[in-house]
Design a protein around this motif. Structure first.
Motif, mmCIF file in Angstrom:
data_model
loop_
_atom_site.group_PDB
_atom_site.id
_atom_site.type_symbol
_atom_site.label_atom_id
_atom_site.label_comp_id
_atom_site.label_asym_id
_atom_site.label_seq_id
_atom_site.Cartn_x
_atom_site.Cartn_y
_atom_site.Cartn_z
ATOM 1 N N GLN A 1 -2.590 6.397 7.446
ATOM 2 C CA GLN A 1 -2.061 5.097 7.080
ATOM 3 C C GLN A 1 -1.321 4.494 8.246
ATOM 4 O OE1 GLN A 1 -0.337 4.973 3.284
ATOM 5 N NE2 GLN A 1 0.768 3.088 3.602
ATOM 6 N N TYR B 263 -2.449 4.538 -0.053
ATOM 7 C CA TYR B 263 -2.256 5.979 -0.231
ATOM 8 C C TYR B 263 -1.885 6.221 -1.688
ATOM 9 C CZ TYR B 263 -0.143 10.612 -0.048
ATOM 10 O OH TYR B 263 0.174 11.926 -0.293
ATOM 11 N N ARG C 264 -6.592 8.692 0.220
ATOM 12 C CA ARG C 264 -6.243 7.604 1.133
ATOM 13 C C ARG C 264 -7.460 6.705 1.254
ATOM 14 N NH1 ARG C 264 -1.568 8.312 4.319
ATOM 15 N NH2 ARG C 264 -0.600 10.341 3.920
ATOM 16 N N GLY D 148 -4.294 13.579 4.364
ATOM 17 C CA GLY D 148 -4.246 12.774 5.579
ATOM 18 C C GLY D 148 -4.408 13.614 6.823
#
Length: 283
Positions: free
Chosen positions: A31, A104, A111, A128
């Motif tokens: 992210q 997220y 994600r 992630g």
């Protein structure tokens, strides 16, 4: 495949891609909104990071600004504005200024990166890539170019640091607690002919569990600011955390599994031998 090649593969897969505005755009699966890069200098901003904060929903505008004035008067100035959303379950959404949207979902452990231009949704593992990379490198004690951090123990006597509690006040409509840190680099430590003072202010909201504003002034690199504005402490529309029905979904969860396997392989490798001491120079 040797250890250094494995490490190089991990670094290449996680390296930021720098956009036209001079800020870093993270690779799909991580992210964005955490790294600000101005030329060759990067700093880690707060944003959402990988933290999961529940029961504190809000929406806000995230603003980053940097200004460096060179000796000949040239101004290097960059600004980035994103939109942030978080619901009561800790789901987050970042709408970046380039149009990309990052979601997220810690509940579904996913994600998602949305590309409105192509109406494509790239779906990745909830952990992630950054978690896996951090875990893989933990304890390896690697130094890569100038990216290594200085050991605070070796900096004693080189820099003096003072901290001042600024108390509580309203910052952009949110109650926040402030701290000002002044770091002094004494005259002569880096070839400077007088003391260099680096000032940092950080204002953190307990209600949001977020950094609301930070200011950094460094005579060597210029001034940078980070702040949240237009803060609304209410639950955002639940649809913001879902993949739109007219988007094409590209499943990228397997690369995360592959990184887990790579992580295991890194841990299984033998430790690097210690660097031999440099022999004293002959008189």
């Amino acid at each position: 495949m040797n250890r250094l090649l494995l490490v190089a593969c991990v670094i290449a897969s996680a390296a930021p891609d720098y956009g036209q505005n001079g800020f870093a755009t993270l690779a799909p699966g991580i992210q964005g909104g955490n790294w600000s890069c101005y030329g060759a200098a990067c700093q880690l901003d707060e944003g959402f990071g990988n933290r999961v904060i529940k029961a504190k929903p809000f929406s806000a505008t995230e603003e980053r600004h940097s200004l460096q004035v060179l000796g000949d008067g040239t101004r290097i100035e960059n600004t980035e504005t994103n939109r942030l959303f978080r619901d009561a379950e800790g789901r987050t959404r970042v709408e970046q200024m380039n149009g990309t949207v990052s979601i997220y979902d810690p509940v579904a452990k996913l994600r998602v990166e949305l590309d409105p231009a192509t109406k494509t949704a790239r779906k990745g593992n909830g952990a992630g890539f950054s978690y896996l990379i951090d875990d893989a490198f933990r304890g390896l004690n690697l130094t890569v170019g100038s990216a290594s951090r200085s050991n605070p123990a070796t900096m004693k006597g080189v820099m003096a640091e003072t901290t001042e509690n600024l108390g509580s006040q309203s910052v952009n409509g949110v109650t926040a607690q402030g701290i000002r840190t002044t770091m002094t680099i004494p005259k002569g430590q880096i070839g400077n002919n007088k003391d260099i003072k680096v000032l940092t202010e950080r204002w953190t909201s307990a209600d949001l569990q977020m950094l609301v504003k930070s200011i950094n002034s460094d005579p060597r690199f210029g001034d940078t600011t980070y702040q949240l504005t237009k803060v609304m402490q209410s639950a955002p529309d639940p649809a913001l955390f879902q993949i739109p029905s007219d988007y094409t979904v590209v499943d990228q969860t397997r690369p995360g599994v592959q990184l887990k396997e790579l992580n295991k392989a890194l841990k299984a490798l033998p430790a690097l031998p210690p660097v031999p001491p440099v022999p004293p120079a002959k008189q």
